[in-house]
Design a protein around this motif. Structure first.
Motif, short mmCIF file in Angstrom:
data_model
loop_
_atom_site.label_atom_id
_atom_site.label_comp_id
_atom_site.label_asym_id
_atom_site.label_seq_id
_atom_site.Cartn_x
_atom_site.Cartn_y
_atom_site.Cartn_z
N PRO A 32 93.11 73.51 44.54
CA PRO A 32 91.65 73.44 44.68
C PRO A 32 91.05 72.31 43.86
O PRO A 32 91.55 71.95 42.80
CB PRO A 32 91.17 74.80 44.17
N ARG A 33 89.97 71.74 44.41
CA ARG A 33 89.22 70.71 43.71
C ARG A 33 87.90 71.30 43.22
O ARG A 33 87.40 72.28 43.80
CB ARG A 33 88.97 69.51 44.62
N PRO A 34 87.31 70.73 42.20
CA PRO A 34 86.05 71.27 41.68
C PRO A 34 84.98 71.36 42.76
O PRO A 34 84.81 70.45 43.58
CB PRO A 34 85.65 70.25 40.60
N GLY A 35 84.28 72.48 42.78
CA GLY A 35 83.18 72.68 43.71
C GLY A 35 83.56 73.29 45.04
O GLY A 35 82.68 73.74 45.79
N GLN A 36 84.85 73.32 45.37
CA GLN A 36 85.25 73.89 46.65
C GLN A 36 85.14 75.42 46.64
O GLN A 36 85.34 76.06 45.60
CB GLN A 36 86.69 73.51 46.98
N VAL A 37 84.81 75.99 47.81
CA VAL A 37 84.85 77.44 47.99
C VAL A 37 86.30 77.83 48.22
O VAL A 37 86.96 77.31 49.12
CB VAL A 37 83.98 77.88 49.19
N ARG A 38 86.80 78.73 47.40
CA ARG A 38 88.20 79.14 47.50
C ARG A 38 88.30 80.36 48.41
O ARG A 38 87.57 81.34 48.21
CB ARG A 38 88.76 79.44 46.12
N VAL A 39 89.19 80.29 49.39
CA VAL A 39 89.35 81.37 50.36
C VAL A 39 90.77 81.89 50.29
O VAL A 39 91.72 81.20 50.71
CB VAL A 39 89.03 80.91 51.80
N LEU A 40 90.95 83.07 49.72
CA LEU A 40 92.26 83.70 49.68
C LEU A 40 92.53 84.33 51.05
O LEU A 40 91.78 85.19 51.50
CB LEU A 40 92.33 84.76 48.57
#
Length: 297
Positions: A24-32
């Motif tokens: 992940p990069r800063p600011g991205q929405v993480r989707v598990l």
């Protein structure tokens, strides 16, 4: 095989699995992306696992164990594989579970929000309720987010080919996916596994690949002349998953983005969707798909 060899193989497999997931990069929405089997036996997939009753005492204990593990990821939102336009109906049912009016280990009949079937007696057994609702409830969420746009892959062109018994020419001698064998193997594995263990298996890269290998191996060659029925069916599959990604974006908390918080969404979805969703989310700079395996340990 000695335990040490099993452990070594497991570590190698986990390393291989990790390689398919972006950082992940800063600011991205993480989707598990939690790939699941359909616990209520809807029978709508190419391979339909014969699921035993998850309302039983042992399976309920395993589901609580699964929720314990997933809860540690601290999702800000839980999304589920139900039609996006049934959000109000879905959340009405969710509130019954959240308020304690409904128990997770008891059969309740209510109107299905599935979109492709309407069996009121089985919806309470679905992974949407047993994993999605249960986890959102644990995390204190007011709502769950349905993000699906159901669609049947078949079309008039594939129907025309099937009607006249068309079989594409086998130009390359590669093995076809034996769906009967795969179903028997998964049935046996589920019967002998706990629900967390089964989900660890189901989300391994070698298992995720089988769905796409079967789909692409069947549909890419399926057509002749001006009939592109097979590729059109795959186009429908991709369109459905693209709409799911769009609906995930609709579910993002705009206020959280404005304050710089990195939102986390946990998506409970049939395991056949995981590879394509991972690709589409990785291509979308607002998102980063997240490997579920560490959360299942």
């Amino acid at each position: 095989m000695p335990d040490s060899a099993q452990s070594a193989n497991g570590r190698v497999e986990e390393t291989v699995d990790d390689a398919f997931w972006p950082a992940p990069r800063p600011g991205q929405v993480r989707v598990l992306l939690l790939g699941t089997y359909h616990m209520d036996n809807p029978g709508l997939d190419e391979v339909n696992v014969d699921a035993d009753d998850v309302l039983g005492e042992d399976r309920q204990g395993e589901l609580r164990d699964l929720a314990d593990r997933l809860e540690r990821w601290k999702a800000d939102r839980v999304a589920v594989e139900r039609p996006w336009d049934r959000a109000a109906d879905l959340n009405d049912v969710y509130q019954r579970y959240r308020s304690g009016a409904y128990d997770y280990d008891t059969e309740h009949e209510f109107e299905s929000t599935h979109g492709m079937r309407d069996d009121a007696a089985t919806e309470c057994r679905s992974e949407v309720v047993q994993i999605g609702f249960r986890l959102a409830d644990r995390l204190g969420h007011e709502r769950v987010a349905p993000i699906d746009c159901p669609a049947m892959m078949g079309n008039d062109a594939t129907a025309e080919l099937a009607e006249r018994g068309y079989e594409p020419e086998r130009k390359v001698d590669v093995p076809r996916l034996d769906t009967d064998s795969l179903q028997r193997t998964r049935d046996e594995r589920l019967a002998s596994s706990t629900i967390p263990d089964y989900h660890r298996m189901l989300n391994r890269e070698r298992e995720l690949l089988k769905n796409h290998a079967g789909m692409f191996g069947m549909y890419v060659p399926y057509g002749e002349g001006e009939n592109f029925g097979g590729p059109a069916a795959l186009g429908t599959w991709y369109e459905r998953n693209l709409k799911m990604v769009h609906n995930l974006w609709r579910a993002v908390d705009a206020d959280a983005q404005e304050t710089g918080d990195e939102e986390r969404i946990l998506l409970v979805v049939g395991s056949g969707h995981v590879r394509v969703l991972r690709h589409l989310l990785d291509e979308t700079p607002q998102f980063c798909p997240v490997n579920p395996l560490p959360s299942l340990s």
